[in-house]
Enzyme design. Structure first.
Site, PDB file in Angstrom:
ATOM      1  N   GLY A 184      49.662  16.175  33.755  1.00  0.00           N
ATOM      2  CA  GLY A 184      48.266  16.298  34.144  1.00  0.00           C
ATOM      3  C   GLY A 184      47.840  17.749  34.211  1.00  0.00           C
ATOM      4  N   ARG A 185      46.640  17.963  34.790  1.00  0.00           N
ATOM      5  CA  ARG A 185      46.086  19.317  34.860  1.00  0.00           C
ATOM      6  C   ARG A 185      46.447  19.995  36.177  1.00  0.00           C
ATOM      7  NH1 ARG A 185      40.074  19.022  32.251  1.00  0.00           N
ATOM      8  NH2 ARG A 185      40.784  18.417  30.203  1.00  0.00           N
ATOM      9  N   ASP A 241      64.160  19.670  32.334  1.00  0.00           N
ATOM     10  CA  ASP A 241      63.277  20.339  31.378  1.00  0.00           C
ATOM     11  C   ASP A 241      63.176  21.831  31.672  1.00  0.00           C
ATOM     12  OD1 ASP A 241      61.626  20.481  29.206  1.00  0.00           O
ATOM     13  OD2 ASP A 241      59.842  19.718  30.231  1.00  0.00           O
TER      14      ASP A 241
HETATM   15  N1  LIG Z   1      52.623  26.457  41.533  1.00  0.00           N
HETATM   16  C1  LIG Z   1      51.986  27.058  40.519  1.00  0.00           C
HETATM   17  N2  LIG Z   1      51.457  28.286  40.675  1.00  0.00           N
HETATM   18  C2  LIG Z   1      50.826  28.913  39.650  1.00  0.00           C
HETATM   19  N3  LIG Z   1      50.670  28.368  38.420  1.00  0.00           N
HETATM   20  C3  LIG Z   1      51.175  27.139  38.215  1.00  0.00           C
HETATM   21  C4  LIG Z   1      51.864  26.417  39.234  1.00  0.00           C
HETATM   22  N4  LIG Z   1      52.274  25.226  38.735  1.00  0.00           N
HETATM   23  C5  LIG Z   1      51.875  25.207  37.455  1.00  0.00           C
HETATM   24  N5  LIG Z   1      51.212  26.333  37.138  1.00  0.00           N
HETATM   25  C6  LIG Z   1      50.630  26.662  35.829  1.00  0.00           C
HETATM   26  O1  LIG Z   1      49.834  25.564  35.412  1.00  0.00           O
HETATM   27  C7  LIG Z   1      50.018  25.319  34.024  1.00  0.00           C
HETATM   28  C8  LIG Z   1      50.404  23.851  33.792  1.00  0.00           C
HETATM   29  O2  LIG Z   1      51.648  23.634  34.433  1.00  0.00           O
HETATM   30  P1  LIG Z   1      52.501  22.302  34.297  1.00  0.00           P
HETATM   31  O3  LIG Z   1      53.689  22.475  35.152  1.00  0.00           O
HETATM   32  O4  LIG Z   1      51.649  21.109  34.570  1.00  0.00           O
HETATM   33  O5  LIG Z   1      52.840  22.213  32.773  1.00  0.00           O
HETATM   34  P2  LIG Z   1      53.776  23.055  31.817  1.00  0.00           P
HETATM   35  O6  LIG Z   1      54.922  23.591  32.594  1.00  0.00           O
HETATM   36  O7  LIG Z   1      52.906  24.054  31.112  1.00  0.00           O
HETATM   37  O8  LIG Z   1      54.209  21.955  30.771  1.00  0.00           O
HETATM   38  P3  LIG Z   1      55.232  20.736  30.966  1.00  0.00           P
HETATM   39  O9  LIG Z   1      54.531  19.657  31.743  1.00  0.00           O
HETATM   40  O10 LIG Z   1      55.521  20.337  29.570  1.00  0.00           O
HETATM   41  O11 LIG Z   1      56.430  21.267  31.694  1.00  0.00           O
HETATM   42  C9  LIG Z   1      51.043  26.318  33.531  1.00  0.00           C
HETATM   43  O12 LIG Z   1      50.373  27.418  32.972  1.00  0.00           O
HETATM   44  C10 LIG Z   1      51.739  26.773  34.781  1.00  0.00           C
HETATM   45  O13 LIG Z   1      52.205  28.114  34.667  1.00  0.00           O
END
Ligand SMILES: Nc1ncnc2c1ncn2[C@@H]1O[C@H](COP(=O)(O)OP(=O)(O)OP(=O)(O)O)[C@@H](O)[C@H]1O
Length: 382
Positions: A75-76, A190
């Site tokens: 998700g977002r 992952d």
């Molecule tokens: N706790 C957090 N603080 C700051 N940025 C975050 C945090 N969690 C996620 N993000 C940012 O939000 C975005 C989406 O993160 P998310 O973990 O949903 O997906 P991802 O790691 O990009 O992909 P995947 O789901 O394939 O692992 C990324 O750019 C990530 O760096």
């Protein structure tokens, strides 16, 4: 003598990441919560804070585009500020097809909220209003390791050698916690540089211990239904069998360590064909220790201790062995990296390992057919 570390293999300590465990806290939570209705009583049993959808909408300016940090497989993710405390948070709004069942969602949140480690992004709270499912995490302001190490660096300082080793050390500690300190062990599934988030001081925290991942304990490896992992980071046995174990995490860690050493992406389609896959490019070089300095990220401008570089490459080579059971345990990787990440600022040279560790980390030349270059002083370090 050879400077490459040898770690206790998974085969000797645990069989493929599986181990005995007694009835644990999360089993208790699972059994209690699955037998209950989704009501206030359930929510009260979860360590994380409960938020209403209205509160999280207010925190993220109604999920406005300008607050969007990015979108992942679940998700977002939005940056937000909690109105109650002023705390800045990251709010993950799960896709509608994830965790529709409130009870299942709360079980997984309860499991997530039990995890506490300084190198894991903390879960602050959750929301289960109607069909909305959201998770609230601490916000990491430094961006991901991928952003900092591998993307355009115009506006970012280069990450020096010692900081790279500290990042590797922190990420390794988080995996050791999930594999060896949590019962039953949790497979991260992952690990990749985009899932290693950084604070202002480049301290790393693993993010995205997602709901699927917590549902995937080391005991139910054969129940894997959804394809996890990312091309370039996934262990070869996982690509063959789709069965995940803790040793697959060790392999993925090896890829991230190699990215830190080389500044190259796990997969880079802009490079010539024989260099696009980082591990395939590095494997032949692992057999030629004299070429290790050539593997180092050019932006480091040779500002690294040669002994430290040799040891770091050797650890990566150990983690990236095709034979899963020959890979080291994360605990041994942590022990070795603790020394590589504590070089004195003055000379940037990692200290010699104490006898207790160096005796544990005996040479691996037979495993990898390696002979170490470097002088005798270097060889004594590991
Ligand atoms: N706790 C957090 N603080 C700051 N940025 C975050 C945090 N969690 C996620 N993000 C940012 O939000 C975005 C989406 O993160 P998310 O973990 O949903 O997906 P991802 O790691 O990009 O992909 P995947 O789901 O394939 O692992 C990324 O750019 C990530 O760096």
């Amino acid at each position: 003598m050879n400077c490459f570390p040898c770690f206790s293999s998974h085969k000797s300590k645990k069989e493929n990441g599986k181990r005995e465990h007694d009835s644990s806290a999360d089993d208790f939570i699972r059994s209690r919560m699955l037998g209950m209705e989704a009501n206030q009583e359930e929510h009260a049993k979860i360590a994380a804070q409960k938020f209403s959808f209205r509160e999280l909408a207010a925190a993220t300016k109604n999920f406005r585009q300008e607050c969007l940090l990015g979108e992942g497989g679940f998700g977002r993710v939005y940056k937000g500020t909690l109105q109650s405390s002023g705390q800045v948070v990251a709010v993950k709004q799960l896709d509608r097809n994830h965790m529709k069942e409130c009870k299942e969602f709360l079980v997984e949140v309860a499991r997530l909220s039990l995890l506490r480690h300084s190198n894991l992004v903390s879960l602050i709270g959750y929301c289960a209003d109607g069909d909305q499912r959201l998770l609230v995490y601490e916000f990491l302001p430094g961006g991901s390791l991928e952003d900092n190490l591998l993307k355009s660096k115009d506006d970012k300082p280069e990450i020096d050698w010692l900081t790279r080793m500290k990042i590797a050390y922190g990420a390794a500690q988080a995996l050791e916690y999930l594999h060896d300190k949590v019962d039953p062990p949790i497979i991260y599934c992952d690990l990749k540089s985009s899932n290693v988030l950084l604070d202002e001081e480049f301290n790393p925290k693993l993010s995205d211990i997602g709901l699927d991942k917590l549902g995937q304990s080391a005991e139910n490896t054969s129940k894997q239904s959804r394809v996890m992992g990312t091309y370039g980071y996934s262990a070869p046995e996982y690509a063959r069998s789709s069965i995940l174990t803790t040793v697959a995490d060790v392999y993925s860690f090896g890829v991230v360590l190699l990215e830190l050493i080389t500044g190259r992406r796990a997969v880079d389609t802009t490079k010539p064909a024989n260099q696009q896959n980082l591990v395939a490019w590095a494997q032949p070089l692992f057999k030629e220790p004299k070429k290790f300095p050539e593997m180092a990220d050019p932006v480091l401008k040779k500002q690294f201790p040669e002994r430290g570089l040799n040891q770091a490459v050797a650890i990566a080579a150990m983690c990236l062995q095709d034979e899963a059971t020959a890979r080291p345990l994360m605990g041994d990787v942590v022990a070795a990296l603790s020394f590589l990440s504590t070089a004195s600022e003055e000379n940037n040279i990692p200290p010699a390992l104490p006898p207790s560790i160096s005796s544990k980390l005996h040479c691996i030349s037979t495993n990898l057919s390696l002979e170490c270059g470097g002088d005798a002083t270097e060889d004594k370090q590991m």
